[in-house]
Design a protein around this motif. Structure first.
Motif, PDB file in Angstrom:
ATOM      1  N   HIS A  13       0.824  -1.211   0.000  1.00  0.00           N
ATOM      2  CA  HIS A  13       0.000   0.000   0.000  1.00  0.00           C
ATOM      3  C   HIS A  13       0.859   1.263   0.000  1.00  0.00           C
ATOM      4  O   HIS A  13       0.344   2.366  -0.186  1.00  0.00           O
ATOM      5  N   LEU A  17       3.413   6.320  -1.866  1.00  0.00           N
ATOM      6  CA  LEU A  17       4.491   6.988  -1.126  1.00  0.00           C
ATOM      7  C   LEU A  17       5.820   6.821  -1.850  1.00  0.00           C
ATOM      8  O   LEU A  17       6.678   7.704  -1.808  1.00  0.00           O
ATOM      9  N   HIS A  69      -2.205   8.135  -1.632  1.00  0.00           N
ATOM     10  CA  HIS A  69      -1.970   7.286  -0.465  1.00  0.00           C
ATOM     11  C   HIS A  69      -3.030   7.485   0.619  1.00  0.00           C
ATOM     12  O   HIS A  69      -3.263   6.610   1.461  1.00  0.00           O
ATOM     13  N   LEU A  70      -3.675   8.651   0.582  1.00  0.00           N
ATOM     14  CA  LEU A  70      -4.618   8.974   1.652  1.00  0.00           C
ATOM     15  C   LEU A  70      -5.893   8.146   1.532  1.00  0.00           C
ATOM     16  O   LEU A  70      -6.414   7.970   0.437  1.00  0.00           O
ATOM     17  N   GLY A  71      -6.382   7.685   2.655  1.00  0.00           N
ATOM     18  CA  GLY A  71      -7.655   6.979   2.671  1.00  0.00           C
ATOM     19  C   GLY A  71      -8.806   7.931   2.361  1.00  0.00           C
ATOM     20  O   GLY A  71      -9.834   7.532   1.821  1.00  0.00           O
ATOM     21  N   ARG A  72      -8.615   9.199   2.699  1.00  0.00           N
ATOM     22  CA  ARG A  72      -9.612  10.242   2.421  1.00  0.00           C
ATOM     23  C   ARG A  72      -8.904  11.385   1.699  1.00  0.00           C
ATOM     24  O   ARG A  72      -8.555  12.393   2.311  1.00  0.00           O
ATOM     25  N   ARG A  75      -9.682  15.158   2.162  1.00  0.00           N
ATOM     26  CA  ARG A  75      -9.331  15.811   3.431  1.00  0.00           C
ATOM     27  C   ARG A  75      -7.861  16.212   3.430  1.00  0.00           C
ATOM     28  O   ARG A  75      -7.332  16.628   4.456  1.00  0.00           O
ATOM     29  N   GLY A  76      -7.211  16.069   2.267  1.00  0.00           N
ATOM     30  CA  GLY A  76      -5.783  16.334   2.138  1.00  0.00           C
ATOM     31  C   GLY A  76      -5.288  17.631   2.758  1.00  0.00           C
ATOM     32  O   GLY A  76      -4.285  17.638   3.467  1.00  0.00           O
ATOM     33  N   ARG A  78      -6.037  19.080   5.309  1.00  0.00           N
ATOM     34  CA  ARG A  78      -5.908  18.987   6.774  1.00  0.00           C
ATOM     35  C   ARG A  78      -4.517  18.542   7.214  1.00  0.00           C
ATOM     36  O   ARG A  78      -4.196  18.583   8.399  1.00  0.00           O
ATOM     37  N   VAL A  79      -3.723  18.103   6.243  1.00  0.00           N
ATOM     38  CA  VAL A  79      -2.381  17.619   6.591  1.00  0.00           C
ATOM     39  C   VAL A  79      -1.545  18.733   7.212  1.00  0.00           C
ATOM     40  O   VAL A  79      -0.541  18.476   7.884  1.00  0.00           O
ATOM     41  N   LEU A  88       5.173  15.410   9.876  1.00  0.00           N
ATOM     42  CA  LEU A  88       4.546  15.189   8.569  1.00  0.00           C
ATOM     43  C   LEU A  88       3.963  16.497   8.042  1.00  0.00           C
ATOM     44  O   LEU A  88       4.115  16.822   6.864  1.00  0.00           O
ATOM     45  N   SER A  89       3.317  17.260   8.907  1.00  0.00           N
ATOM     46  CA  SER A  89       2.793  18.569   8.505  1.00  0.00           C
ATOM     47  C   SER A  89       3.935  19.464   8.031  1.00  0.00           C
ATOM     48  O   SER A  89       3.828  20.146   7.008  1.00  0.00           O
ATOM     49  N   TYR A 137      10.351   9.925   8.829  1.00  0.00           N
ATOM     50  CA  TYR A 137      10.186   8.496   9.086  1.00  0.00           C
ATOM     51  C   TYR A 137      11.024   7.969  10.252  1.00  0.00           C
ATOM     52  O   TYR A 137      11.010   6.778  10.539  1.00  0.00           O
TER      53      TYR A 137
END
Lengths: 283, 220
Positions: A13, A17, A69-72, A75-76, A78-79, A88-89, A137
């Motif tokens: 998955h 990335l 990669h996002l499940g939603r 809503r990107g 919002r990162v 990550l932000s 990471y």
């Protein structure tokens, strides 16, 4: 076999990335390489338009790929909600700002007051993005993503960028650029070696995320080493810039695939497996 | 079986943590099933699991079992990394994941060293144990605790301001931080709130103690 291949594909998955990190490492690496050459061999600090365009295009495409990669995905935005508090932000913000800087410089006409500052800002933020790509990471949940692995996007991305710029340089500057490329390739290989050492220590202690890929870690690492050092050096010696670019492109993608594919994580089960083997768990 | 309603549970318990008595857990998985049913978890999503540990001397004989879920850590790595603010830690120590704010980036899944967050592929968001806070609000124990047939799984709470620990459900103990259990790791110093009591009595206890001595010998 086709069904198994598709199943393995879906199980990996992290593929979006891989695209994100490869493309951003290439785009930001190109900007970083230009900065490196400006500082070492003395080319103009302001990159020409084609370099700015390619750097921005690769970085922008990478950012778009990351949304997959996002499940939603919707809503990107919002990162960026925890800017300054979440790595990550911060990484995404750096990447976007680097893209803005490079793009602005590309759009502005020659001689414009903001053309050079935008480019320099974009380039500086590109280098910061390469470091952030690795640092994001370095997590306590992962055994193989910290340490030297943090620097791989910087070394490999810059080497890739350098391979692209090398052939565009005036002949008189090429020997110095060649030496710089050798240095970067060796540093990148050293970083890979340090990652291998960490991986070897983690196998059998932590939990493999993709066991089938990890089972062939030696083979994959050798291929990565060949693509990232041996073939590019041969290409430079034989004056075959196409070999160098193609090989380092392959190295960039394979490196990111292996980053996720060879990952070994900490887990409760892994800790107790050590106990079952009568081994003390590391403090 | 433990009673549904927990007498003496204050309306807003403070600083809750799970307890697990390793001497009592038989690895039946009732806690796992109860959690799935209570929270209507989708296929592929799991908030609680049982880890069975076989000591090498009796390879086919499980020595002890651990029922583990989210440990609601004092310094949760999932919360620190979350870019969207979907994760928050309440004053009661429960780490809650607001699915409506989640992007599904799976960063918390990568960050957690305990495997707590679980990706719901159908909804595209992360999910995790929330200590059945809805049941706590009604004065009831979490579903996993209520379902445990041997009372191995329990929970502790500390009243705000009193500093007094009182065990509400489960029996056994004395309970110590889970990091003192052999084999339990806390990489990154997340400080999991889980408390455990070691296997006690009989052969399991002897094996556990023998292993502890052996590992302490390795450290020297």
């Amino acid at each position: 076999m086709m069904v198994r291949t598709l199943a393995s594909f879906r199980a990996f998955h992290e593929l979006p990335l891989v695209l994100f990190t490869s493309l951003v490492a290439a785009g930001c690496g190109l900007a970083s390489a230009h900065l490196f050459l400006s500082a070492t061999v003395g080319i103009a600090w302001l990159p020409p338009a084609p370099i700015l365009f390619l750097s921005a295009a690769l970085t922008g495409t990478g950012i778009l790929a990351s949304v997959a990669h996002l499940g939603r995905p919707l809503r990107g935005p919002r990162v960026l909600a925890r800017l300054g508090r979440s790595r990550l932000s911060n990484e995404v913000a750096l990447c976007v700002l680097a893209l803005v800087g490079l793009s602005l410089s590309l759009i502005l006409p020659p001689g414009h007051l903001w053309k050079a500052p935008s480019a320099y800002t974009g380039i500086g933020l590109s280098v910061a993005t390469l470091l952030a790509l690795g640092r994001v990471y370095a997590l306590s949940g992962q055994m193989t993503w910290g340490g030297a692995a943090v620097f791989q996007p910087l070394t490999l991305g810059t080497a890739w960028g350098l391979s692209l710029l090398y052939d565009l340089l005036p002949l008189v500057l090429q020997p110095a650029a060649e030496r710089a490329l050798y240095l970067l390739l060796v540093v990148d290989a050293l970083v890979l070696g340090l990652r291998w050492r960490v991986l070897s220590g983690a196998v059998g202690v932590g939990e493999a995320i993709h066991p089938r890929i990890l089972a062939r870690k030696g083979l994959w690492t050798m291929i990565r080493l060949a693509l990232g050092l041996l073939i590019p050096v041969a290409g430079v010696l034989a004056y075959r810039p196409a070999w160098v670019i193609a090989s380092l492109s392959g190295a960039l993608i394979l490196d990111r695939v292996l980053f996720y594919g060879l990952a070994v994580k900490n887990s409760t089960e892994a800790g107790f497996s050590q106990l079952e083997l009568g081994r003390r768990t590391p403090d | 079986m433990t009673a549904e309603r927990v007498p003496g549970l204050p309306p807003r318990p403070r600083k809750v943590s799970f307890t697990l008595d390793l001497a009592r857990c038989v690895g039946c998985g009732a806690c796992v099933l109860a959690c799935r049913m209570e929270n209507r978890l989708q296929a592929g999503v799991s908030w609680r699991r049982v880890v069975s540990v076989n000591l090498p001397r009796f390879a086919k004989w499980p020595t002890f079992h651990l029922s583990v879920a989210c440990h609601h850590c004092d310094d949760p790595p999932c919360l620190k990394g979350c870019p969207s603010g979907a994760l928050r830690r309440g004053p009661d120590g429960i780490v809650l994941l607001e699915s409506k704010a989640c992007l599904g980036c799976r960063y918390c899944e990568m960050a957690c060293p305990f495997g707590a967050p679980s990706f719901d592929a159908r909804a595209g968001v992360m999910t995790k144990c929330h200590f059945c806070h809805h049941r706590l609000a009604e004065g009831r124990a979490p579903s996993c605790v209520a379902a445990c047939p041997t009372q191995a799984l329990g929970f502790l709470f500390a009243e705000m301001g009193t500093g007094q620990d009182a065990q509400l459900e489960g029996v056994g103990g004395p309970f110590r931080p889970a990091t003192e259990t052999l084999g339990f790791q806390d990489p990154g110093s997340a400080s999991p709130a889980l408390k455990t009591a070691p296997p006690a009595g009989g052969l399991r206890s002897s094996l556990y103690e023998a292993l502890r001595d052996s590992l302490e010998g390795q450290a020297e």
